[in-house]
Motif scaffolding. Structure first.
Motif, short mmCIF file in Angstrom:
data_model
loop_
_atom_site.label_atom_id
_atom_site.label_comp_id
_atom_site.label_asym_id
_atom_site.label_seq_id
_atom_site.Cartn_x
_atom_site.Cartn_y
_atom_site.Cartn_z
N UNK A 30 -4.80 10.33 -9.29
CA UNK A 30 -3.89 9.45 -10.02
C UNK A 30 -2.85 8.79 -9.14
N UNK A 31 -2.93 9.00 -7.81
CA UNK A 31 -1.96 8.39 -6.91
C UNK A 31 -2.23 6.89 -6.79
N UNK A 32 -1.16 6.14 -6.65
CA UNK A 32 -1.28 4.70 -6.51
C UNK A 32 -1.73 4.36 -5.10
N UNK A 66 -8.36 0.19 -11.68
CA UNK A 66 -7.28 -0.82 -11.71
C UNK A 66 -6.66 -0.91 -13.10
N UNK A 67 -5.42 -1.32 -13.13
CA UNK A 67 -4.74 -1.51 -14.40
C UNK A 67 -3.63 -2.51 -14.21
N UNK A 112 0.85 -1.19 0.00
CA UNK A 112 0.00 0.00 0.00
C UNK A 112 0.88 1.23 0.00
N UNK A 113 0.51 2.23 -0.78
CA UNK A 113 1.31 3.44 -0.87
C UNK A 113 1.30 4.16 0.46
N UNK A 172 -0.45 -5.52 -10.72
CA UNK A 172 -1.77 -4.90 -10.81
C UNK A 172 -1.76 -3.71 -9.86
N UNK A 173 -2.12 -2.53 -10.38
CA UNK A 173 -2.10 -1.32 -9.58
C UNK A 173 -3.48 -0.68 -9.58
N UNK A 174 -3.84 -0.08 -8.44
CA UNK A 174 -5.09 0.67 -8.31
C UNK A 174 -4.74 2.13 -8.09
#
Length: 314
Positions: free
Chosen positions: A158-160, A143-144, A128-129, A150-152
């Motif tokens: 736009x922060x992860x 998600x992408x 977690x960031x 895989x990042x949300x």
């Protein structure tokens, strides 16, 4: 001039230990001077004893008994194998317990170290960031699949928010569902995560036969808000999103395959192509929903979570 009369000295008795004279076989008590035949008591001896008794001063035997009693009272371990109340046990008595306790502590320490050093199941790495770790998780996010993870990302900034990866594997497809992310990986593993934990893992059969060539496009198909359909060439498998429970499996006809890329949604139904060499076109189209294949007169079982409590069916 006459020689002075000979005075016989009374024999010194052995120290008396409580209970020892009776227990030692073959040892008899020494006789007194007046009990030895042919031995007369020296003049004045009786008077000396009588004087000592009269004045309260103990004789030789009394002094030995007093000294023995004082030694026993000062050292309680001489007469018993157990420590007297109020006395600490000897070190050699507690040494085995100390060694056992040290062994248990060492074993617990080794187990804890092994637990921290063991690899995560399936190679999961969920982070977690730090910028959003203390913030609420509300608000939209997207998600992408980028690279090997895989990042949300927060839809506004736009922060992860979080990043999920698996050691040695890459995501082939991702699908947002119910505030979670379902991912298909290049080894055929299906995962569901909400950013706090990886909630379940499911392995797809025969993934090595079709996934490298076909890829993950069109494989993950939602059937309503609660059921996920995984479309592969040989079968369609449905899972409940809440817990990953397997709901139903629809195999392809013999000599036919499903085409995940050509699926079309019509309301609550998913129309899926199943091309076959010698089959009418009506048989090459399959309609699905969250209960399975749509056919006249079907009696589906339902996909809700099992009820909890005494009235729940088993």
């Amino acid at each position: 001039m006459a020689a002075p009369p000979h005075r016989a000295r009374p024999p010194r008795t052995a120290p008396e230990y409580p209970g020892k004279a009776a227990e030692a076989p073959g040892i008899a008590e020494a006789p007194r001077a007046d009990e030895v035949p042919g031995t007369a008591e020296a003049p004045g001896a009786g008077g000396a004893r009588g004087t000592a008794g009269a004045t309260g001063a103990p004789g030789v035997a009394g002094q030995d008994r007093a000294a023995t009693a004082s030694r026993h009272s000062a050292s309680p371990h001489l007469t018993s194998g157990h420590p007297a109340p109020g006395h600490a046990p000897p070190l050699r008595a507690v040494a085995p317990y100390v060694r056992r306790a040290c062994g248990l502590l060492l074993a617990f320490g080794l187990l804890a170290a092994a637990h921290h050093l063991r690899p995560a199941p399936y190679g999961d790495r969920l982070t977690t960031s730090a910028r959003v770790a203390g913030q609420p998780r509300g608000g939209p996010w997207t998600p992408s699949a980028r690279g090997s993870a895989v990042a949300a990302r927060d839809a506004r900034t736009g922060a992860v928010r979080w990043r999920y990866a698996r050691a040695g594997h890459r995501p082939a497809a991702v699908l947002p569902a119910r505030g979670e992310v379902i991912a298909l990986w290049d080894d055929g593993l299906l995962t569901d995560t909400d950013g706090r934990s990886v909630r379940w893992h499911r392995a797809l059969p025969d993934a090595a036969e079709w996934l490298p060539a076909q890829g993950g496009t069109g494989v993950l198909r939602p059937l309503g808000p609660d059921v996920l359909a995984v479309v592969t060439p040989h079968r369609v498998t449905a899972y409940r999103i809440a817990d990953g429970d397997l709901r139903w499996v629809l195999p392809a006809h013999e000599g036919c395959v499903f085409r995940s890329r050509g699926a079309v949604r019509r309301g609550a139904a998913l129309l899926l192509a199943q091309p076959c060499a010698h089959t009418a076109w009506t048989g090459q189209l399959v309609a699905l929903d969250d209960q399975g294949r749509i056919t006249p007169g079907r009696d589906p079982l339902g996909n809700g979570l099992p009820r909890r409590g005494p009235r729940a069916r088993t």
